[in-house]
Design a protein around this motif. Structure first.
Motif, mmCIF file in Angstrom:
data_model
loop_
_atom_site.group_PDB
_atom_site.id
_atom_site.type_symbol
_atom_site.label_atom_id
_atom_site.label_comp_id
_atom_site.label_asym_id
_atom_site.label_seq_id
_atom_site.Cartn_x
_atom_site.Cartn_y
_atom_site.Cartn_z
ATOM 1 N N GLY A 97 62.734 -33.749 7.038
ATOM 2 C CA GLY A 97 63.359 -32.605 7.679
ATOM 3 C C GLY A 97 63.452 -32.824 9.174
ATOM 4 O O GLY A 97 62.610 -33.504 9.762
ATOM 5 N N ARG A 99 64.853 -30.825 13.033
ATOM 6 C CA ARG A 99 65.450 -29.716 13.766
ATOM 7 C C ARG A 99 66.701 -30.193 14.501
ATOM 8 O O ARG A 99 66.863 -31.383 14.796
ATOM 9 C CB ARG A 99 64.453 -29.136 14.763
ATOM 10 C CG ARG A 99 63.274 -28.409 14.121
ATOM 11 C CD ARG A 99 63.691 -27.125 13.411
ATOM 12 N NE ARG A 99 64.360 -26.218 14.332
ATOM 13 C CZ ARG A 99 63.726 -25.457 15.218
ATOM 14 N NH1 ARG A 99 62.402 -25.478 15.284
ATOM 15 N NH2 ARG A 99 64.400 -24.662 16.020
ATOM 16 N N VAL A 122 67.711 -36.825 4.356
ATOM 17 C CA VAL A 122 67.398 -35.969 5.494
ATOM 18 C C VAL A 122 67.960 -34.572 5.257
ATOM 19 O O VAL A 122 68.959 -34.398 4.558
ATOM 20 C CB VAL A 122 67.952 -36.551 6.812
ATOM 21 C CG1 VAL A 122 67.285 -37.875 7.139
ATOM 22 C CG2 VAL A 122 69.464 -36.724 6.758
ATOM 23 N N GLN A 123 67.292 -33.592 5.835
ATOM 24 C CA GLN A 123 67.702 -32.199 5.682
ATOM 25 C C GLN A 123 67.430 -31.462 6.982
ATOM 26 O O GLN A 123 66.302 -31.476 7.493
ATOM 27 C CB GLN A 123 66.915 -31.544 4.539
ATOM 28 C CG GLN A 123 67.172 -30.053 4.373
ATOM 29 C CD GLN A 123 66.318 -29.438 3.288
ATOM 30 O OE1 GLN A 123 65.843 -30.125 2.384
ATOM 31 N NE2 GLN A 123 66.094 -28.127 3.361
ATOM 32 N N ARG A 124 68.447 -30.825 7.529
ATOM 33 C CA ARG A 124 68.228 -30.029 8.733
ATOM 34 C C ARG A 124 67.466 -28.765 8.375
ATOM 35 O O ARG A 124 67.754 -28.122 7.352
ATOM 36 C CB ARG A 124 69.554 -29.650 9.403
ATOM 37 C CG ARG A 124 69.368 -29.183 10.849
ATOM 38 C CD ARG A 124 70.660 -28.727 11.467
ATOM 39 N NE ARG A 124 70.982 -27.359 11.070
ATOM 40 C CZ ARG A 124 72.058 -26.704 11.504
ATOM 41 N NH1 ARG A 124 72.922 -27.306 12.302
ATOM 42 N NH2 ARG A 124 72.305 -25.474 11.103
ATOM 43 N N ILE A 125 66.496 -28.413 9.182
ATOM 44 C CA ILE A 125 65.671 -27.239 8.925
ATOM 45 C C ILE A 125 65.737 -26.309 10.133
ATOM 46 O O ILE A 125 66.024 -26.743 11.258
ATOM 47 C CB ILE A 125 64.211 -27.624 8.625
ATOM 48 C CG1 ILE A 125 63.602 -28.432 9.779
ATOM 49 C CG2 ILE A 125 64.136 -28.412 7.325
ATOM 50 C CD1 ILE A 125 62.155 -28.823 9.573
ATOM 51 N N GLU A 129 61.591 -21.819 8.838
ATOM 52 C CA GLU A 129 61.258 -22.405 7.544
ATOM 53 C C GLU A 129 60.492 -23.711 7.660
ATOM 54 O O GLU A 129 60.203 -24.359 6.653
ATOM 55 C CB GLU A 129 62.546 -22.630 6.740
ATOM 56 C CG GLU A 129 63.518 -23.606 7.380
ATOM 57 C CD GLU A 129 64.838 -23.728 6.626
ATOM 58 O OE1 GLU A 129 64.978 -23.080 5.556
ATOM 59 O OE2 GLU A 129 65.718 -24.454 7.095
ATOM 60 N N GLN A 130 60.134 -24.109 8.877
ATOM 61 C CA GLN A 130 59.488 -25.404 9.086
ATOM 62 C C GLN A 130 58.236 -25.574 8.237
ATOM 63 O O GLN A 130 58.115 -26.518 7.457
ATOM 64 C CB GLN A 130 59.113 -25.580 10.569
ATOM 65 C CG GLN A 130 60.282 -25.598 11.518
ATOM 66 C CD GLN A 130 59.841 -25.790 12.967
ATOM 67 O OE1 GLN A 130 60.328 -26.656 13.666
ATOM 68 N NE2 GLN A 130 58.919 -24.964 13.436
ATOM 69 N N LEU A 133 58.708 -25.276 4.154
ATOM 70 C CA LEU A 133 59.300 -26.423 3.459
ATOM 71 C C LEU A 133 58.335 -27.594 3.366
ATOM 72 O O LEU A 133 58.354 -28.348 2.388
ATOM 73 C CB LEU A 133 60.577 -26.866 4.179
ATOM 74 C CG LEU A 133 61.741 -25.870 4.161
ATOM 75 C CD1 LEU A 133 62.940 -26.436 4.904
ATOM 76 C CD2 LEU A 133 62.129 -25.504 2.739
ATOM 77 N N ARG A 138 59.222 -29.361 -0.425
ATOM 78 C CA ARG A 138 60.659 -29.610 -0.421
ATOM 79 C C ARG A 138 61.028 -30.683 0.612
ATOM 80 O O ARG A 138 62.041 -31.359 0.466
ATOM 81 C CB ARG A 138 61.427 -28.321 -0.159
ATOM 82 C CG ARG A 138 61.584 -27.455 -1.406
ATOM 83 C CD ARG A 138 62.271 -26.157 -1.105
ATOM 84 N NE ARG A 138 61.370 -25.209 -0.454
ATOM 85 C CZ ARG A 138 61.757 -24.031 0.027
ATOM 86 N NH1 ARG A 138 63.022 -23.676 -0.046
ATOM 87 N NH2 ARG A 138 60.877 -23.216 0.587
ATOM 88 N N ILE A 139 60.230 -30.824 1.655
ATOM 89 C CA ILE A 139 60.363 -31.976 2.543
ATOM 90 C C ILE A 139 58.987 -32.634 2.654
ATOM 91 O O ILE A 139 57.956 -31.969 2.570
ATOM 92 C CB ILE A 139 60.907 -31.607 3.940
ATOM 93 C CG1 ILE A 139 59.984 -30.629 4.661
ATOM 94 C CG2 ILE A 139 62.311 -31.063 3.859
ATOM 95 C CD1 ILE A 139 60.418 -30.320 6.078
ATOM 96 N N GLY A 142 58.369 -33.775 8.572
ATOM 97 C CA GLY A 142 59.363 -33.064 9.363
ATOM 98 C C GLY A 142 59.244 -33.326 10.847
ATOM 99 O O GLY A 142 58.144 -33.468 11.382
#
Length: 303
Positions: A97, A99, A122-125, A129-130, A133, A138-139, A142
């Motif tokens: 994850g 930012r 990769v997933q933007r968070i 929700e940091q 997740l 889920r991540i 991060g």
């Protein structure tokens, strides 16, 4: 005695609703069953978790403490279940994850040298929700920005970066090279859900709309509903024709950190953690050349 996760989930439902009937409906069980499970949990722990009287249900001090501790415990259990399922499928995958404004690629390249067989997604968070997740799996790791609830997490500072004011392009200060917080006195301020990209709340800045994420922030600023603050690197990746970015030197810098769940012990995750730390300087330098919108014009300016 080991803590029963099923009873703990029942406890959280009652603590959230402070009503046994509504909690039982949420859990799809009969209320007497729920009451018995809560009494059994209290017996296991040797203390009352709720005070029940004619006025309703109230958490005791012990119950309040358990509610605080329950979230990371349950999230860790959910994460373990996801990892076991993935392992059974033979997945070799890492979810990272990040930012807005943080470049993940330098760390991925270093990690791939040691683990060419592991797929890195990769997933933007967003700010609100940091922790969630990371805790629920889920991540796996991060790139987060402070503040973050560190309960159940390992959080390591990576680097800092300046913040900038986000102003409507026609704002009286939009053409300035830099401004101070005092210059912005009386301006309506857009607030993020956890205020992670904002300065300490000041009485001379008027709280306005509550926003979530950079895209939403830019749209509200462009519409003239208020001003905001972003980490400077975010201005590399996000531009808007009706928004200007102006340096604010007296704002405290933004802190970028690496975070992972303390219960997530994995050599692969640790190796990515190390790769990200090694690449920290390059990651920070990705914001060296930024597009500044001064007076409505985009101007490239090296840091």
């Amino acid at each position: 005695m080991d803590l029963d996760l099923r009873k703990l989930r029942y406890f959280v439902a009652v603590a959230d609703t402070l009503h046994f009937g509504r909690a039982a409906e949420r859990l799809h069980i009969a209320q007497p069953v729920l009451s018995r499970q809560i009494r059994a949990l209290e017996q296991d722990l040797g203390t009352a978790l709720f005070t029940r009287d004619s006025h309703g249900v109230v958490l005791t001090d012990a119950g309040t403490q358990l509610l605080t501790d329950a979230a990371p415990l349950l999230a860790s259990a959910d994460a373990a279940r996801r990892r076991v399922t993935a392992a059974a499928r033979g997945d070799r995958r890492l979810m990272v994850g990040f930012r807005a404004g943080v470049a993940v690629t330098p760390a991925i390249h270093r990690f791939a040298v040691r683990h060419p067989d592991v797929r890195v997604d990769v997933q933007r968070i967003e700010a609100d929700e940091q922790a969630e997740l990371l805790l629920d799996g889920r991540i796996d790791i991060g790139y987060v920005r402070l503040p973050i609830d560190e309960a159940g997490l390992r959080v390591v500072p990576l680097y800092t970066e300046p913040r900038v004011a986000v102003l409507p392009a026609r704002h009286r200060l939009a053409g300035k090279e830099e401004v101070t917080e005092a210059d912005l006195a009386g301006e309506p301020l857009l607030w993020h859900a956890d205020a992670s990209t904002q300065p300490t709340r000041r009485p001379h800045l008027n709280a306005g709309y509550l926003v979530r994420g950079v895209d939403e922030t830019l749209e509200h600023v462009a519409a003239g509903r208020g001003i905001s603050f972003l980490a400077r690197s975010a201005t590399v990746f996000y531009t808007h024709p009706e928004v200007a970015y102006v340096a604010v030197p007296d704002l405290a810098p933004d802190q970028v950190c690496l975070a992972m769940a303390t219960a997530h012990l994995s050599p692969v995750v640790e190796d990515f953690f190390t790769a990200a730390q090694t690449a920290a300087e390059i990651t920070a330098e990705c914001g060296n050349h930024e597009m500044w919108q001064l007076g409505g014009e985009a101007v490239a300016e090296p840091r």
